[in-house]
Design a protein around this motif. Structure first.
Motif, PDB file in Angstrom:
ATOM      1  N   UNK A 189       0.630  -1.138   0.026  1.00  0.00           N
ATOM      2  CA  UNK A 189      -0.111   0.521   0.056  1.00  0.00           C
ATOM      3  C   UNK A 189       1.156   1.063  -0.455  1.00  0.00           C
ATOM      4  N   UNK A 190       2.221   0.931   0.666  1.00  0.00           N
ATOM      5  CA  UNK A 190       2.821   2.075   0.278  1.00  0.00           C
ATOM      6  C   UNK A 190       3.923   1.762  -0.279  1.00  0.00           C
ATOM      7  N   UNK A 191       4.681   0.902  -0.388  1.00  0.00           N
ATOM      8  CA  UNK A 191       5.635   0.742  -1.746  1.00  0.00           C
ATOM      9  C   UNK A 191       5.712  -0.727  -2.320  1.00  0.00           C
ATOM     10  N   UNK A 192       6.198  -0.596  -3.951  1.00  0.00           N
ATOM     11  CA  UNK A 192       6.563  -1.701  -4.545  1.00  0.00           C
ATOM     12  C   UNK A 192       7.907  -2.183  -4.427  1.00  0.00           C
ATOM     13  N   UNK A 193       8.313  -3.443  -3.512  1.00  0.00           N
ATOM     14  CA  UNK A 193       9.175  -4.023  -3.508  1.00  0.00           C
ATOM     15  C   UNK A 193       9.810  -4.636  -4.842  1.00  0.00           C
ATOM     16  N   UNK A 194      10.744  -4.873  -5.498  1.00  0.00           N
ATOM     17  CA  UNK A 194      11.105  -5.529  -6.722  1.00  0.00           C
ATOM     18  C   UNK A 194      12.486  -6.282  -6.264  1.00  0.00           C
ATOM     19  N   UNK A 195      12.754  -7.342  -6.453  1.00  0.00           N
ATOM     20  CA  UNK A 195      13.960  -8.077  -7.120  1.00  0.00           C
ATOM     21  C   UNK A 195      14.232  -8.864  -7.778  1.00  0.00           C
ATOM     22  N   UNK A 196      15.534  -8.728  -8.726  1.00  0.00           N
ATOM     23  CA  UNK A 196      15.899  -9.450 -10.380  1.00  0.00           C
ATOM     24  C   UNK A 196      16.770 -10.789  -9.430  1.00  0.00           C
ATOM     25  N   UNK A 197      16.922 -11.914  -9.511  1.00  0.00           N
ATOM     26  CA  UNK A 197      16.789 -12.631  -8.899  1.00  0.00           C
ATOM     27  C   UNK A 197      17.971 -13.805 -10.691  1.00  0.00           C
ATOM     28  N   UNK A 223       7.728   4.100  -4.798  1.00  0.00           N
ATOM     29  CA  UNK A 223       6.092   4.269  -3.927  1.00  0.00           C
ATOM     30  C   UNK A 223       5.127   3.693  -4.553  1.00  0.00           C
ATOM     31  N   UNK A 224       4.163   3.404  -3.955  1.00  0.00           N
ATOM     32  CA  UNK A 224       2.749   3.099  -4.424  1.00  0.00           C
ATOM     33  C   UNK A 224       2.077   4.458  -5.233  1.00  0.00           C
ATOM     34  N   UNK A 225       2.159   4.330  -6.395  1.00  0.00           N
ATOM     35  CA  UNK A 225       1.106   5.671  -7.101  1.00  0.00           C
ATOM     36  C   UNK A 225      -0.571   5.068  -6.699  1.00  0.00           C
TER      37      UNK A 225
END
Length: 314
Positions: A12-20, A33-35
């Motif tokens: 709801x506040x941030x989008x977390x991303x990971x490259x694996x 940020x989550x818009x």
């Protein structure tokens, strides 16, 4: 040519991303940020831009990415459609197909965030090495996820893994946020533990180091004082452990996983809490000594990106 996958955990506040890498090695993680304005219509576009930027910076072609996994805070239907994500403003959205379109029709798979986190813990976390786990997240509420044969079990209506709303306490009189009464969440969550402590303090005049915190007492306060040996705090932890042990026993008799993975903020109490839960879990499952073990989650806030990435690996 190296192959990669991307995990996206939409909050709801941030989008977390990971490259694996496809072997589970995390190469890089970041947040945006989550818009949520305009019913969250910018979220997926922002995700696609963020993914493309990182791939470009690392000189990775989109063709090297086997897929993007997406964890979202709400029930996800088999076709990837989300009827409603209240915290994002989404209503009748298919983020799976939309994000795929924004990324040149790359494979995108989506799942409920709690279920996805459980998949992450199975893949590279506390449940690593097992194929059948149940994760129980003890935070502000109680969430969970069921993984059988390395696959998320959501059920036909998306209710699979709603561990927090299993009824376990008949004498409860207050309603849970779900509308039910006597749910696991009312006792085993951080909110529930603090409420148990307030009830216990109000019910007697016995001395306790918890009283210094008053009505502002937190679950961490309760667990810290219990570790120091405060008798009343220990009584609260015993109550919490008994009901959590009872809930896990019911799940064990239904699903029979190899392991229960306990996560969330409350799990920071560590082995102290696990030992109490295990005592009651064993008490309520005398039928066999050959049953699931109970342990701690290891990935913390990264469980969601790990699990999301794992979604696209089959």
């Amino acid at each position: 040519m190296d192959k990669y996958c991307v995990g996206v955990d939409v909050g709801g506040t941030t989008v977390k991303l990971g490259l694996f890498q496809t072997n589970g090695r995390l190469i890089f993680k970041w947040e945006i940020p989550t818009r949520k304005e305009d019913s969250g219509k910018y979220i997926l576009e922002d995700v696609s831009v963020a993914v493309r930027e990182v791939l470009r910076e690392r000189q990775i072609h989109l063709e090297q990415v086997v897929g993007v996994g997406l964890g979202v805070p709400g029930p996800v239907l088999p076709d990837g459609r989300v009827e409603r994500c209240v915290n994002l403003g989404w209503h009748n959205v298919n983020p799976q197909s939309q994000l795929s379109g924004l990324l040149d029709n790359i494979l995108v798979k989506s799942g409920n965030d709690a279920n996805v986190a459980a998949l992450g813990e199975m893949w590279q976390g506390g449940g690593m090495g097992f194929t059948d786990i149940i994760m129980v997240t003890l935070g502000t509420g109680v969430g969970g996820g069921v993984i059988i044969d390395e696959k998320i079990v959501t059920g036909k209506h998306g209710l699979g893994g709603e561990i927090g709303h299993i009824h376990i306490r008949d004498e409860e009189t207050e309603k849970c946020n779900c509308g039910g009464i006597g749910c696991v969440e009312q006792i085993g969550s951080a909110t529930g533990i603090a409420r148990e402590a307030r009830r216990k303090m109000a019910a007697s005049d016995e001395p306790s180091s918890m009283r210094v915190f008053g009505d502002g007492i937190t679950a961490k306060d309760v667990l810290d004082e219990a570790k120091k040996g405060d008798e009343m705090a220990l009584e609260v932890v015993e109550t919490v452990g008994r009901y959590l042990g009872m809930a896990l026993a019911q799940l064990a008799m239904t699903v029979d996983p190899q392991m229960f993975v306990i996560g969330g903020g409350v799990s920071k109490a560590g082995q102290f809490l696990i030992d109490v839960i295990t005592k009651y879990y064993n008490y309520y499952t005398p039928i066999s000594e050959n049953k699931a073990v109970i342990g701690l989650a290891k990935l913390g806030n990264d469980a969601g990106i790990y699990g999301a990435a794992r979604l696209v690996l089959g």
